[in-house]
Motif scaffolding. Structure first.
Motif, PDB file in Angstrom:
ATOM      1  N   ARG A   5      11.343   5.149   7.695  1.00 54.54           N
ATOM      2  CA  ARG A   5      12.125   4.264   8.564  1.00 54.54           C
ATOM      3  C   ARG A   5      11.445   4.278   9.935  1.00 54.54           C
ATOM      4  O   ARG A   5      11.096   5.355  10.443  1.00 54.54           O
ATOM      5  CB  ARG A   5      13.571   4.788   8.675  1.00 54.54           C
ATOM      6  N   PRO A  32      15.204   7.653  -1.079  1.00 55.84           N
ATOM      7  CA  PRO A  32      15.837   6.356  -1.377  1.00 55.84           C
ATOM      8  C   PRO A  32      17.285   6.254  -0.910  1.00 55.84           C
ATOM      9  O   PRO A  32      17.826   5.160  -0.775  1.00 55.84           O
ATOM     10  CB  PRO A  32      15.742   6.256  -2.902  1.00 55.84           C
ATOM     11  N   ASN A  34      18.150   7.033   2.006  1.00 54.36           N
ATOM     12  CA  ASN A  34      18.012   6.933   3.457  1.00 54.36           C
ATOM     13  C   ASN A  34      18.274   8.257   4.176  1.00 54.36           C
ATOM     14  O   ASN A  34      18.637   8.290   5.338  1.00 54.36           O
ATOM     15  CB  ASN A  34      18.969   5.861   3.989  1.00 54.36           C
ATOM     16  N   ASP A  53      13.209  -0.758  10.580  1.00 58.73           N
ATOM     17  CA  ASP A  53      12.775  -1.283   9.273  1.00 58.73           C
ATOM     18  C   ASP A  53      12.508  -0.141   8.301  1.00 58.73           C
ATOM     19  O   ASP A  53      12.024   0.913   8.692  1.00 58.73           O
ATOM     20  CB  ASP A  53      11.461  -2.072   9.432  1.00 58.73           C
ATOM     21  N   HIS A  54      12.797  -0.401   7.027  1.00 60.51           N
ATOM     22  CA  HIS A  54      12.390   0.541   5.976  1.00 60.51           C
ATOM     23  C   HIS A  54      11.017   0.098   5.501  1.00 60.51           C
ATOM     24  O   HIS A  54      10.792  -1.087   5.242  1.00 60.51           O
ATOM     25  CB  HIS A  54      13.396   0.518   4.829  1.00 60.51           C
ATOM     26  N   VAL A  83      10.127  -2.738   3.079  1.00 62.26           N
ATOM     27  CA  VAL A  83      10.969  -2.618   1.889  1.00 62.26           C
ATOM     28  C   VAL A  83      12.190  -3.512   2.034  1.00 62.26           C
ATOM     29  O   VAL A  83      12.912  -3.413   3.035  1.00 62.26           O
ATOM     30  CB  VAL A  83      11.428  -1.146   1.705  1.00 62.26           C
ATOM     31  N   ASP A  84      12.411  -4.409   1.050  1.00 61.82           N
ATOM     32  CA  ASP A  84      13.623  -5.232   1.064  1.00 61.82           C
ATOM     33  C   ASP A  84      14.759  -4.457   0.406  1.00 61.82           C
ATOM     34  O   ASP A  84      15.834  -4.312   0.981  1.00 61.82           O
ATOM     35  CB  ASP A  84      13.370  -6.542   0.304  1.00 61.82           C
ATOM     36  N   ASN A  85      14.554  -4.004  -0.815  1.00 62.62           N
ATOM     37  CA  ASN A  85      15.590  -3.133  -1.386  1.00 62.62           C
ATOM     38  C   ASN A  85      14.979  -2.232  -2.436  1.00 62.62           C
ATOM     39  O   ASN A  85      13.854  -2.446  -2.877  1.00 62.62           O
ATOM     40  CB  ASN A  85      16.729  -3.973  -1.983  1.00 62.62           C
ATOM     41  N   ILE A  86      15.711  -1.183  -2.757  1.00 64.57           N
ATOM     42  CA  ILE A  86      15.225  -0.193  -3.737  1.00 64.57           C
ATOM     43  C   ILE A  86      16.263  -0.090  -4.836  1.00 64.57           C
ATOM     44  O   ILE A  86      17.450   0.032  -4.560  1.00 64.57           O
ATOM     45  CB  ILE A  86      15.093   1.210  -3.089  1.00 64.57           C
ATOM     46  N   GLU A  87      15.793  -0.191  -6.085  1.00 65.22           N
ATOM     47  CA  GLU A  87      16.695   0.046  -7.211  1.00 65.22           C
ATOM     48  C   GLU A  87      16.083   1.182  -8.005  1.00 65.22           C
ATOM     49  O   GLU A  87      14.910   1.105  -8.368  1.00 65.22           O
ATOM     50  CB  GLU A  87      16.811  -1.199  -8.089  1.00 65.22           C
ATOM     51  N   TYR A  88      16.867   2.233  -8.254  1.00 67.13           N
ATOM     52  CA  TYR A  88      16.278   3.337  -9.048  1.00 67.13           C
ATOM     53  C   TYR A  88      17.398   4.058  -9.766  1.00 67.13           C
ATOM     54  O   TYR A  88      18.579   3.920  -9.435  1.00 67.13           O
ATOM     55  CB  TYR A  88      15.490   4.277  -8.124  1.00 67.13           C
TER      56      TYR A  88
END
Lengths: 90, 89
Positions: A5, A32, A34, A53-54, A83-88
């Motif tokens: 970040r 992830p 944050n 920003d990430h 990074v727009d979004n993280i899916e995990y």
């Protein structure tokens, strides 16, 4: 690469010549969720990242030299993505 | 690159020839609030930093690049003197 970040930037006039014209931002490594992980690093910005920003930070010297097209740039941390979004699935 | 504060100098006349002409500075790693973190290190200087200066330094193989003799075993080299740290975000 690591997640980070942006928490600020660094102004430096007296520096190694390879840094001329490069923007250097301060990045807090995060997971992830944050959560802060590890100490703050200074990285060269290649994607015009802004505060809060990430980002994706590449932390390997050889790739940094290819990115900065210079064989003897003393840099090993470069911001390479916003990074727009993280899916995990943990 | 990592943030540090120069807190002293180190003189070593008996050293590897690859370090000939290289100045050593004692550096205290700091965070973005200039608070002490980790242990004190010794770094090679390439920007004529002095005691009290906030700097950032390179680690890893890239620490060897700014020094005159390329085959030097440095693992920490100061590459910039920091004027401002703007915290925002």
């Amino acid at each position: 690469m690591i997640l980070g970040r942006i928490i600020g930037n660094i102004v430096s006039t007296v520096k190694h010549s390879a840094y001329q014209g490069l923007k250097i931002l301060m990045v807090q490594p995060i997971d992830p969720m944050n959560q802060d992980t590890g100490t703050v690093i200074a990285a060269v910005d290649k994607v015009q990242a802004g505060p809060g920003d990430h980002v994706l930070v590449m932390t390997e010297g050889n790739s940094a030299r290819q990115l900065l097209q210079s064989q003897d740039t003393p840099v090993n941390m470069v911001i390479v993505g916003l990074v727009d979004n993280i899916e995990y699935d943990n | 690159m990592l943030l540090g504060k120069v807190i002293g100098r180190l003189v070593a006349t008996q050293k590897l020839s690859a370090f000939t002409g290289v100045k050593f500075l004692v550096v205290q790693p700091i965070d973005e609030d200039r608070k002490t973190i980790n242990e004190i290190i010794v770094a090679c200087d390439t920007v004529q930093a002095g005691e009290g200066d906030t700097v950032f330094y390179e680690t890893g193989r890239e620490a060897t690049f700014p020094l005159p003799d390329r085959m030097n075993p440095s693992d920490a080299t100061i590459t910039a003197i920091v004027d401002h740290i703007n915290k925002d975000g």
